[in-house]
Design a protein around this motif. Structure first.
Motif, PDB file in Angstrom:
ATOM      1  N   MET A  64       0.930  -1.168  -0.076  1.00 55.35           N
ATOM      2  CA  MET A  64       0.138  -0.057  -0.151  1.00 55.35           C
ATOM      3  C   MET A  64       0.850   1.241   0.036  1.00 55.35           C
ATOM      4  O   MET A  64       0.472   2.407   0.436  1.00 55.35           O
ATOM      5  CB  MET A  64      -0.957  -0.068   1.258  1.00 55.35           C
ATOM      6  CG  MET A  64      -1.973  -1.032   1.188  1.00 55.35           C
ATOM      7  SD  MET A  64      -3.081  -1.270  -0.110  1.00 55.35           S
ATOM      8  CE  MET A  64      -3.931   0.415   0.423  1.00 55.35           C
ATOM      9  N   THR A  65       1.998   1.147  -0.489  1.00 51.70           N
ATOM     10  CA  THR A  65       2.963   2.342  -0.456  1.00 51.70           C
ATOM     11  C   THR A  65       2.681   3.500  -1.547  1.00 51.70           C
ATOM     12  O   THR A  65       3.169   4.641  -1.379  1.00 51.70           O
ATOM     13  CB  THR A  65       4.518   1.791  -0.802  1.00 51.70           C
ATOM     14  OG1 THR A  65       4.232   1.265  -2.218  1.00 51.70           O
ATOM     15  CG2 THR A  65       5.245   0.991   0.020  1.00 51.70           C
ATOM     16  N   LEU A  66       1.486   3.036  -2.203  1.00 47.02           N
ATOM     17  CA  LEU A  66       0.760   4.246  -2.988  1.00 47.02           C
ATOM     18  C   LEU A  66       0.267   5.480  -2.141  1.00 47.02           C
ATOM     19  O   LEU A  66       0.343   6.573  -2.675  1.00 47.02           O
ATOM     20  CB  LEU A  66      -0.196   3.780  -4.091  1.00 47.02           C
ATOM     21  CG  LEU A  66      -1.363   3.221  -3.082  1.00 47.02           C
ATOM     22  CD1 LEU A  66      -2.306   4.057  -2.977  1.00 47.02           C
ATOM     23  CD2 LEU A  66      -2.191   2.000  -4.121  1.00 47.02           C
ATOM     24  N   ILE A  67       0.170   5.195  -0.855  1.00 36.35           N
ATOM     25  CA  ILE A  67      -0.344   6.120   0.041  1.00 36.35           C
ATOM     26  C   ILE A  67       0.645   7.479  -0.016  1.00 36.35           C
ATOM     27  O   ILE A  67       0.324   8.546   0.233  1.00 36.35           O
ATOM     28  CB  ILE A  67      -0.616   5.631   1.336  1.00 36.35           C
ATOM     29  CG1 ILE A  67      -1.789   4.813   1.484  1.00 36.35           C
ATOM     30  CG2 ILE A  67      -0.587   6.658   2.481  1.00 36.35           C
ATOM     31  CD1 ILE A  67      -2.092   4.054   2.864  1.00 36.35           C
ATOM     32  N   ASN A  68       2.119   6.930   0.042  1.00 34.26           N
ATOM     33  CA  ASN A  68       2.949   8.046   0.105  1.00 34.26           C
ATOM     34  C   ASN A  68       3.071   8.959  -1.147  1.00 34.26           C
ATOM     35  O   ASN A  68       3.812   9.970  -0.974  1.00 34.26           O
ATOM     36  CB  ASN A  68       4.456   7.287   0.287  1.00 34.26           C
ATOM     37  CG  ASN A  68       4.514   6.472   1.720  1.00 34.26           C
ATOM     38  OD1 ASN A  68       3.577   7.152   2.624  1.00 34.26           O
ATOM     39  ND2 ASN A  68       5.141   5.594   1.623  1.00 34.26           N
ATOM     40  N   GLN A  69       2.572   8.644  -2.177  1.00 34.36           N
ATOM     41  CA  GLN A  69       2.459   9.391  -3.214  1.00 34.36           C
ATOM     42  C   GLN A  69       1.293  10.653  -3.148  1.00 34.36           C
ATOM     43  O   GLN A  69       1.388  11.447  -3.898  1.00 34.36           O
ATOM     44  CB  GLN A  69       2.070   8.462  -4.598  1.00 34.36           C
ATOM     45  CG  GLN A  69       3.004   7.645  -4.984  1.00 34.36           C
ATOM     46  CD  GLN A  69       2.676   6.555  -6.128  1.00 34.36           C
ATOM     47  OE1 GLN A  69       1.885   7.223  -6.994  1.00 34.36           O
ATOM     48  NE2 GLN A  69       2.843   5.461  -6.030  1.00 34.36           N
ATOM     49  N   LEU A  70       0.743  10.357  -2.086  1.00 31.10           N
ATOM     50  CA  LEU A  70      -0.493  11.389  -1.971  1.00 31.10           C
ATOM     51  C   LEU A  70      -0.353  12.229  -0.784  1.00 31.10           C
ATOM     52  O   LEU A  70      -0.831  13.287  -0.661  1.00 31.10           O
ATOM     53  CB  LEU A  70      -1.745  10.437  -1.865  1.00 31.10           C
ATOM     54  CG  LEU A  70      -2.123   9.633  -3.293  1.00 31.10           C
ATOM     55  CD1 LEU A  70      -3.259   8.819  -2.913  1.00 31.10           C
ATOM     56  CD2 LEU A  70      -2.303  10.402  -4.439  1.00 31.10           C
TER      57      LEU A  70
END
Length: 221
Positions: A64-70
């Protein structure tokens, strides 16, 4: 519920490990799902893996590292200080975390034939996080059921417990020493009693002290 499956949203910390023991007592089959969201200490994932292995439950990690793109927050960025200013959300709040985690946990639960989701959120001891409130959990439960045409049940065994109450529950489950010694709650990535200085450690350790005092005084069974 002994003949049903359950999925525990699992981090390897005090709360989710207590929930795991609760699930093992109440369900016939238990699986765990852990999320890699770029947290400051990957040790958290390894602690979760070891606990799951020791207790003989399924363990799955989702990226769920995509959270860090936001968004940026103190749990995923070492250059952001851990702060909790009055009237503001703590810098450790990860926007959308529980919304995403429980949604993906539901997809996983559906894939393995489970309708029960268990999470360690607490409105009594929630550090001001809006996604730990009972109203949010109940709302999300309805939304998941509508979105997936299922009958999921989100269980929150800790919702109305403070940290002393969580320790009492773990003791009642025969897991007090296990949770004390083998979990990782510390923001600095130190297992067991942790660094003793970060907000998470203070909450955990003060709760344990309160519970042990109450137990010694006979205030709890």
């Amino acid at each position: 519920m002994k003949n049903e499956k359950a999925v525990v949203v699992f981090s390897g910390g005090q709360d989710s490990t207590t929930c795991l023991f609760w699930a093992l007592q109440n369900f016939g089959e238990v699986a765990t799902v852990t999320f890699d969201y770029g947290q400051r200490h990957s040790a958290e994932i390894e602690v979760a893996r070891k606990i799951a292995d020791e207790l003989g439950v399924k363990f799955k990690v989702l990226d769920m590292t995509l959270i860090n793109q936001l968004s940026a927050n103190a749990l995923t960025r070492a250059d952001i200080d851990i702060t909790a200013k009055e009237g503001e959300l703590p810098s450790t709040f990860v926007p959308g975390r529980n919304l995403l985690f429980l949604s993906f946990a539901a997809v996983y639960a559906d894939a393995i034939g489970s309708r029960h989701l268990i999470t360690g959120v607490s409105e009594t001891d929630f550090s001001g996080y809006p996604d730990c409130r009972d109203t949010f959990i109940r709302s999300l439960n309805v939304s998941l059921n509508l979105a997936m045409d299922k009958q999921f049940i989100i269980h929150t065994p800790l919702m109305w417990l403070d940290k002393a109450g969580v320790w009492e529950l773990s003791d009642g489950l025969g897991a007090l020493e296990f949770v004390q010694e083998k979990t990782l709650t510390c923001y600095e990535g130190i297992p067991s009693t942790g660094c003793g200085e970060c907000p998470s450690c203070k909450l955990r350790n003060e709760g344990l002290k309160t519970y042990l005092v109450q137990k010694a005084a006979g205030a709890v069974e």
